[in-house]
Design a protein around this motif. Structure first.
Motif, short mmCIF file in Angstrom:
data_model
loop_
_atom_site.label_atom_id
_atom_site.label_comp_id
_atom_site.label_asym_id
_atom_site.label_seq_id
_atom_site.Cartn_x
_atom_site.Cartn_y
_atom_site.Cartn_z
N GLU A 159 45.55 51.80 59.02
CA GLU A 159 45.56 52.75 57.90
C GLU A 159 46.41 52.21 56.75
O GLU A 159 46.03 52.31 55.58
N ASP A 160 47.56 51.65 57.09
CA ASP A 160 48.45 51.10 56.04
C ASP A 160 47.76 49.97 55.29
O ASP A 160 47.92 49.84 54.07
N GLN A 161 46.99 49.15 56.01
CA GLN A 161 46.31 48.04 55.36
C GLN A 161 45.20 48.56 54.43
O GLN A 161 44.99 48.00 53.34
N VAL A 162 44.55 49.62 54.84
CA VAL A 162 43.50 50.22 54.00
C VAL A 162 44.14 50.77 52.72
O VAL A 162 43.65 50.55 51.61
N THR A 163 45.27 51.45 52.88
CA THR A 163 45.98 52.01 51.71
C THR A 163 46.44 50.90 50.77
O THR A 163 46.34 51.01 49.54
N TYR A 164 46.93 49.82 51.36
CA TYR A 164 47.40 48.65 50.59
C TYR A 164 46.30 48.09 49.69
O TYR A 164 46.58 47.66 48.57
N GLN A 165 45.06 48.12 50.18
CA GLN A 165 43.94 47.55 49.41
C GLN A 165 43.84 48.13 48.00
O GLN A 165 43.47 47.43 47.06
N THR A 166 44.16 49.41 47.85
CA THR A 166 44.04 50.04 46.53
C THR A 166 45.40 50.34 45.90
O THR A 166 45.49 51.10 44.93
N HIS A 167 46.46 49.75 46.47
CA HIS A 167 47.79 49.95 45.87
C HIS A 167 47.81 49.26 44.49
O HIS A 167 47.29 48.16 44.33
N PRO A 168 48.41 49.92 43.49
CA PRO A 168 48.44 49.35 42.12
C PRO A 168 48.94 47.90 42.07
O PRO A 168 48.39 47.09 41.31
N ILE A 169 49.94 47.57 42.86
CA ILE A 169 50.47 46.19 42.85
C ILE A 169 49.41 45.21 43.36
O ILE A 169 49.28 44.10 42.84
N HIS A 170 48.65 45.63 44.36
CA HIS A 170 47.60 44.77 44.90
C HIS A 170 46.47 44.60 43.88
O HIS A 170 45.98 43.48 43.65
N LEU A 171 46.08 45.70 43.24
CA LEU A 171 45.01 45.64 42.24
C LEU A 171 45.43 44.76 41.05
O LEU A 171 44.63 43.99 40.52
N LYS A 172 46.71 44.87 40.68
CA LYS A 172 47.24 44.04 39.58
C LYS A 172 47.22 42.56 39.97
O LYS A 172 46.90 41.70 39.14
N PHE A 173 47.54 42.28 41.21
CA PHE A 173 47.50 40.88 41.70
C PHE A 173 46.09 40.32 41.56
O PHE A 173 45.89 39.20 41.08
N ILE A 174 45.11 41.09 41.99
CA ILE A 174 43.71 40.64 41.90
C ILE A 174 43.32 40.41 40.43
O ILE A 174 42.75 39.37 40.08
N GLU A 175 43.69 41.36 39.60
CA GLU A 175 43.36 41.27 38.16
C GLU A 175 44.00 40.02 37.52
O GLU A 175 43.35 39.30 36.77
N ASP A 176 45.26 39.80 37.88
CA ASP A 176 46.01 38.69 37.26
C ASP A 176 45.62 37.33 37.81
O ASP A 176 45.74 36.32 37.10
N CYS A 177 45.24 37.27 39.07
CA CYS A 177 45.10 35.96 39.74
C CYS A 177 43.70 35.57 40.17
O CYS A 177 43.49 34.41 40.53
N GLN A 178 42.76 36.48 40.14
CA GLN A 178 41.45 36.15 40.71
C GLN A 178 40.73 35.01 39.99
O GLN A 178 39.88 34.34 40.58
N HIS A 179 41.08 34.79 38.72
CA HIS A 179 40.44 33.68 37.99
C HIS A 179 40.91 32.33 38.53
O HIS A 179 40.30 31.30 38.24
N LEU A 180 41.99 32.34 39.32
CA LEU A 180 42.55 31.08 39.82
C LEU A 180 41.88 30.58 41.09
O LEU A 180 41.92 29.39 41.39
N TRP A 181 41.28 31.48 41.86
CA TRP A 181 40.71 31.03 43.14
C TRP A 181 39.19 30.96 43.11
O TRP A 181 38.52 31.65 42.36
N GLU A 182 38.68 30.08 44.00
CA GLU A 182 37.22 29.96 44.10
C GLU A 182 36.71 30.47 45.44
O GLU A 182 35.53 30.71 45.61
N LYS A 183 37.63 30.60 46.39
CA LYS A 183 37.23 31.05 47.72
C LYS A 183 38.39 31.76 48.42
O LYS A 183 39.56 31.34 48.26
N VAL A 184 38.07 32.80 49.14
CA VAL A 184 39.07 33.56 49.90
C VAL A 184 38.47 33.87 51.27
O VAL A 184 37.31 34.24 51.36
N ILE A 185 39.27 33.68 52.30
CA ILE A 185 38.86 34.17 53.63
C ILE A 185 39.99 35.05 54.16
O ILE A 185 41.16 34.68 54.10
N VAL A 186 39.61 36.22 54.64
CA VAL A 186 40.58 37.16 55.21
C VAL A 186 40.31 37.31 56.70
O VAL A 186 39.15 37.45 57.12
#
Lengths: 135, 135
Positions: free
Chosen positions: B103-130
């Protein structure tokens, strides 16, 4: 002595809050950031992931494997299903061993307990991916 | 009270010995086995892994990301080169976040800090595996 005790208690509270052990404590992100740790993360895809005997045998193997003294901490996990495309939830087992450094991981590779694990369990898996990260 | 203190000190010694913190202590494998922990391990392949500015920006992003309060412990790493065929050392960054539960991981997915990280950094990566594992 009092300072040392406070220091140790503070670490324990931080670490305990990480869920490694369950006692009361509030996590402090900076205290709980692992530094200078070698992470050895292995994913196993078993040939027969729905066969209870295979799973039991494999888990028994992992439980023995983590007794290698060079391992400082470990985690054995099963995949968490996800509909997200970036998530690979196809593996059967996740196994993490934390080492002090690269040298310890190299030594671990030929440790008798590790070699025995490979001998006893390699017939069970069809695919293995290892990720080694240091930081 | 004395028992509680001994208990806490024992945990601290075990955890400290894992390399998370550097103080004297002998690791006990069973104490250092993580139980009931949700491991969220993400591998990033940057578009330009040799560009210092990209690396600096990405690391800064990760350092902010790990301040999400739901994260109980974290590890940020770089690959360790290996000649072994089973080792994938092609990624640019390894990032692990430890959560209490799914549940905590699901909540983390939409946490503002996480969304900001994606917004700020997603142009830097070409591939992600989770890989998400619980155990």
């Amino acid at each position: 002595m009092e300072n040392r005790r406070n220091f140790v208690t503070k670490i324990a509270a931080g670490m305990a809050a990480t869920g490694f052990m369950t006692i009361a404590g509030k996590a402090n992100t900076h205290e709980a950031t692992m530094k200078n740790v070698f992470v050895h993360h292995v994913f196993f895809w078993l040939k027969d992931p729905n066969n209870k005997e295979s799973l039991t045998q494999f888990e028994k193997g992992l439980q023995t494997l983590i007794t290698v003294p060079l391992i400082q901490a470990s985690h054995i996990g099963r995949p968490v299903e996800s509909a997200r495309e970036v998530v690979d939830d196809s593996f059967t087992y996740s196994y993490i061993a934390f080492f002090r450094n690269k040298e310890d991981q190299v030594t671990y590779q030929t440790h008798p307990i590790h070699l025995k694990f490979i001998e006893d369990c390699q017939h069970l898996w069809e695919k293995v991916i290892v990720y080694d990260a240091i930081g």
